[in-house]
Design a protein around this motif. Structure first.
Motif, PDB file in Angstrom:
ATOM      1  N   LEU A  63       6.125   6.890  -8.922  1.00 45.97           N
ATOM      2  CA  LEU A  63       5.258   7.407  -7.872  1.00 45.97           C
ATOM      3  C   LEU A  63       3.832   6.973  -8.152  1.00 45.97           C
ATOM      4  O   LEU A  63       3.311   7.187  -9.239  1.00 45.97           O
ATOM      5  N   VAL A  64       3.232   6.325  -7.166  1.00 44.96           N
ATOM      6  CA  VAL A  64       1.845   5.887  -7.311  1.00 44.96           C
ATOM      7  C   VAL A  64       1.094   6.240  -6.036  1.00 44.96           C
ATOM      8  O   VAL A  64       1.710   6.440  -4.994  1.00 44.96           O
ATOM      9  N   PRO A  65      -0.246   6.347  -6.103  1.00 48.81           N
ATOM     10  CA  PRO A  65      -1.004   6.668  -4.899  1.00 48.81           C
ATOM     11  C   PRO A  65      -0.931   5.539  -3.872  1.00 48.81           C
ATOM     12  O   PRO A  65      -0.676   4.381  -4.227  1.00 48.81           O
ATOM     13  N   ARG A  66      -1.133   5.912  -2.607  1.00 50.32           N
ATOM     14  CA  ARG A  66      -1.132   4.909  -1.553  1.00 50.32           C
ATOM     15  C   ARG A  66      -2.267   3.904  -1.777  1.00 50.32           C
ATOM     16  O   ARG A  66      -2.095   2.710  -1.602  1.00 50.32           O
TER      17      ARG A  66
ATOM     18  N   HIS B 231       0.819  -1.214   0.000  1.00 41.44           N
ATOM     19  CA  HIS B 231       0.000   0.000   0.000  1.00 41.44           C
ATOM     20  C   HIS B 231       0.853   1.263   0.000  1.00 41.44           C
ATOM     21  O   HIS B 231       0.375   2.333  -0.307  1.00 41.44           O
ATOM     22  N   GLY B 232       2.096   1.128   0.358  1.00 40.11           N
ATOM     23  CA  GLY B 232       2.963   2.298   0.395  1.00 40.11           C
ATOM     24  C   GLY B 232       3.412   2.671  -1.000  1.00 40.11           C
ATOM     25  O   GLY B 232       3.361   1.848  -1.915  1.00 40.11           O
ATOM     26  N   PRO B 233       3.815   3.905  -1.212  1.00 39.95           N
ATOM     27  CA  PRO B 233       4.334   4.282  -2.520  1.00 39.95           C
ATOM     28  C   PRO B 233       5.641   3.544  -2.782  1.00 39.95           C
ATOM     29  O   PRO B 233       6.370   3.215  -1.849  1.00 39.95           O
ATOM     30  N   VAL B 234       5.922   3.315  -4.057  1.00 41.96           N
ATOM     31  CA  VAL B 234       7.139   2.602  -4.381  1.00 41.96           C
ATOM     32  C   VAL B 234       8.346   3.439  -3.980  1.00 41.96           C
ATOM     33  O   VAL B 234       9.327   2.949  -3.478  1.00 41.96           O
ATOM     34  N   THR B 235       8.241   4.745  -4.184  1.00 42.22           N
ATOM     35  CA  THR B 235       9.251   5.662  -3.679  1.00 42.22           C
ATOM     36  C   THR B 235       8.512   6.838  -3.030  1.00 42.22           C
ATOM     37  O   THR B 235       7.620   7.398  -3.644  1.00 42.22           O
ATOM     38  N   ALA B 236       8.865   7.174  -1.817  1.00 45.27           N
ATOM     39  CA  ALA B 236       8.148   8.232  -1.112  1.00 45.27           C
ATOM     40  C   ALA B 236       8.493   9.607  -1.698  1.00 45.27           C
ATOM     41  O   ALA B 236       9.660   9.946  -1.831  1.00 45.27           O
TER      42      ALA B 236
ATOM     43  N   ARG C 193       2.381  -4.387 -13.478  1.00 43.51           N
ATOM     44  CA  ARG C 193       2.797  -5.062 -12.247  1.00 43.51           C
ATOM     45  C   ARG C 193       3.720  -4.175 -11.407  1.00 43.51           C
ATOM     46  O   ARG C 193       3.671  -4.196 -10.180  1.00 43.51           O
ATOM     47  N   ILE C 194       4.552  -3.397 -12.091  1.00 42.13           N
ATOM     48  CA  ILE C 194       5.432  -2.474 -11.366  1.00 42.13           C
ATOM     49  C   ILE C 194       4.599  -1.410 -10.657  1.00 42.13           C
ATOM     50  O   ILE C 194       4.794  -1.133  -9.471  1.00 42.13           O
ATOM     51  N   LEU C 195       3.619  -0.855 -11.381  1.00 39.92           N
ATOM     52  CA  LEU C 195       2.770   0.176 -10.776  1.00 39.92           C
ATOM     53  C   LEU C 195       1.961  -0.396  -9.612  1.00 39.92           C
ATOM     54  O   LEU C 195       1.638   0.298  -8.661  1.00 39.92           O
ATOM     55  N   ALA C 196       1.630  -1.690  -9.688  1.00 37.37           N
ATOM     56  CA  ALA C 196       0.870  -2.325  -8.615  1.00 37.37           C
ATOM     57  C   ALA C 196       1.748  -2.648  -7.411  1.00 37.37           C
ATOM     58  O   ALA C 196       1.253  -3.053  -6.373  1.00 37.37           O
TER      59      ALA C 196
ATOM     60  N   GLY D  55      -2.895  -6.149  -0.392  1.00 35.66           N
ATOM     61  CA  GLY D  55      -2.297  -5.555   0.790  1.00 35.66           C
ATOM     62  C   GLY D  55      -2.186  -6.498   1.964  1.00 35.66           C
ATOM     63  O   GLY D  55      -2.069  -6.064   3.104  1.00 35.66           O
ATOM     64  N   LEU D  56      -2.222  -7.810   1.728  1.00 35.45           N
ATOM     65  CA  LEU D  56      -2.074  -8.750   2.837  1.00 35.45           C
ATOM     66  C   LEU D  56      -0.625  -8.742   3.322  1.00 35.45           C
ATOM     67  O   LEU D  56       0.302  -8.688   2.520  1.00 35.45           O
TER      68      LEU D  56
END
Lengths: 250, 301
Positions: free
Chosen positions: A76-79, A6-11, A62-65, B204-205
């Motif tokens: 950068l992607v949304p949380r 759920h976190g961004p890939v890079t903050a 898959r990278i964006l996910a 998100g697990l």
């Protein structure tokens, strides 16, 4: 496997972009599949990503996910983001409503799942086992599972690919409606040019690991596939993909 | 020379009819000869009067009657095999005196403890080597090596280690139960669909959430198969363990009966073993029905 997806890939600080990709490279065994790729998706924008099979479009998704982190560059992607895959990927050992709530933080009520299922027209299937659903129903359940997360970015990986023609038309219409209601950004990976022109604000064609072509679709919604401008856009994109449309017209 | 259609009026009716209707100058498309329609009988009315369960019980009953006949005519002496009537009588006496029930309780207890220990150890080891790569490296190789040792061969060693009480018997059962469970649970964990794991990740697990909601339920069908194998082996191990130095249990009854040439008691004990095995199988079937009803291939109910 233990990463917090759920976190961004890079903050990075928040922008009005829903996706921001700069200089992204992903290699398999030294061979770059994605090569210094740039991509921006505005908030609430519907972007379709076309490309021949093996061009790296699914890898990009898959990278964006957050499922593939073996990358170089800025992503950068949304949380809050959600994915619907080509196969519904419902857990067969969980009833539909439990599948929808799987992975949500806290202890969400069953009513939350029922609301999401009603939104995709599966309100009375909450208690069903996934094995009893048809292909289209399972795909809608998977969509409900993505939507219940209230994503700012919805990633769709050829979600209609395995559906029969009639079910696909209904599912495409449903996705269009849901997008307009929710207002989230959508990245749809597909190989169906017609589907891309029907749904997207902007169609990207991926080739050789980069975005090779960009096409804004300014047609009014709901779109009519018999509209001559629709056919023109479709033909243009097909040509970009290396399909000879003259032969088809003859 | 080529093989052609039979000429009109030939003795072969099938072919001649076709060739005349084709070749005949008066033949019109709607000029069909009346077809000989065959009624398709529904399967339900074709079924015989005798119900299936009755037909299926006939075979064993005939066998039993034959056995009784051979015994009462003296062909089969009681030194070789007691008659069914005698066995029923002895069985009833053994239950009445309480010696069979107490022996059953002792044996059941041994199996239950051995099964419990074996399940805990087998499943535990499988979890360690299935879920962690380091666990696999440390656990899998020794387990695979030990698995090839026939567990029955360890009985002498176990008697030296644990004496002649309950401990070596339970240990043999535990050992027999551990390996099939380990192998099946391990294979189940490693066989979980990677697409589902990826879907779980995208939802998100956490790592523990993945194990709990994806890996373990996915390994359950294999675990149930392992449990079935284990139960079968548990009874086998029990028989072996009880033949040696037992002072209670079904095996003890059998050894005692052997010393007195009581074939009737031996057969009663064998029937009890079979009955307990059936019971165990029924328990696993019920468990499967409850736990695996989500399976697409599930046809029970």
């Amino acid at each position: 496997m233990a990463t917090d997806v759920h976190g961004p890939v890079t903050a990075q600080p928040v922008t009005s972009q829903a996706v921001r990709v700069e200089g992204l490279t992903r290699s398999f065994d030294g061979r770059p599949v994605i090569d210094r790729l740039q991509l921006d998706v505005r908030q609430g924008e519907f972007v379709a990503l076309l490309g021949r099979s093996g061009c790296g479009k699914s890898t990009l998704l898959r990278i964006l996910a957050g499922l593939d982190r073996d990358i170089e560059g800025t992503v950068l992607v949304p949380r809050r983001k959600a994915v619907a895959f080509q196969a519904p990927r419902l857990m067969p050992w969980k009833k539909v409503w439990r599948n929808v709530l799987l992975g949500l933080p806290g202890k969400p009520e069953r009513a939350v799942a029922e609301r999401a299922l009603a939104e995709v027209g599966l309100g009375d299937h909450a208690d069903a086992w996934p094995k009893t659903l048809s292909g289209g129903e399972a795909q809608r359940a998977s969509l409900a599972r993505a939507l219940v997360r209230e994503p700012d970015l919805l990633l769709l990986d050829e979600p209609f690919g395995a559906l029969d023609a009639l079910t696909r038309i209904k599912a495409q219409r449903l996705v269009g409606e849901l997008w307009q209601r929710r207002g989230c950004a959508v990245l749809l990976v597909t190989h169906d040019v017609e589907e891309a022109v029907l749904l997207a604000d902007r169609v990207l064609v991926m080739d050789d690991g980069v975005i090779a072509h960009e096409q804004h679709i300014d047609l009014d919604r709901p779109r009519d596939i018999t509209d001559p401008r629709f056919a023109e856009l479709r033909a243009g994109l097909l040509e970009r993909l290396g399909v000879d449309t003259a032969a088809e017209a003859a | 020379m080529s093989i052609s259609h039979a000429p009109p009026g030939s003795s072969e009716p099938d072919i001649s009819r076709i060739s005349t209707s084709k070749a005949g100058p008066d033949a019109r498309p709607d000029d069909h000869a009346p077809l000989d329609l065959v009624p398709l009988v529904p399967t339900s009315s074709r079924r015989t009067r005798v119900p299936r369960w009755l037909r299926r019980t006939t075979g064993p009953l005939v066998l039993l009657a034959l056995w009784q006949l051979l015994s009462s005519t003296g062909v089969l002496t009681s030194d070789v095999l007691a008659s069914p009537g005698r066995i029923a009588h002895v069985g009833w006496d053994l239950i009445d005196s309480g010696s069979l029930t107490s022996a059953m309780a002792t044996s059941l207890q041994r199996v239950a403890i051995g099964l419990l220990l074996g399940t805990v150890i087998g499943t535990g080891l499988a979890l360690v080597s299935g879920l962690f790569r380091i666990g696999e490296d440390l656990v899998d190789a020794p387990v695979q090596m030990l698995r090839t040792v026939p567990f029955v061969g360890l009985i002498p060693l176990f008697i030296i280690w644990f004496g002649i009480g309950e401990a070596p018997k339970v240990a043999i059962i535990t050992l027999g139960v551990t390996f099939p469970l380990y192998l099946n649970v391990y294979a189940g964990i490693r066989g979980v669909d990677s697409q589902l794991i990826e879907a779980g990740e995208s939802l998100g697990l956490s790592r523990w959430g993945l194990v709990r909601h994806v890996v373990l339920p996915g390994a359950l069908p294999n675990a149930m198969t392992g449990l079935r194998y284990s139960l079968g082996i548990a009874w086998l191990a029990l028989v072996f363990a009880e033949q040696i130095n037992a002072d209670a249990g079904i095996g003890f009854l059998m050894v005692q009966a052997r010393d007195f040439l009581q074939t009737d008691v031996i057969v009663v004990c064998l029937i009890v073993y079979a009955f307990l095995g059936l019971l165990a199988d029924f328990v696993v079937r019920t468990l499967e029905r409850l736990l695996l009803q989500w399976r697409p291939t599930f046809t029970g109910r």
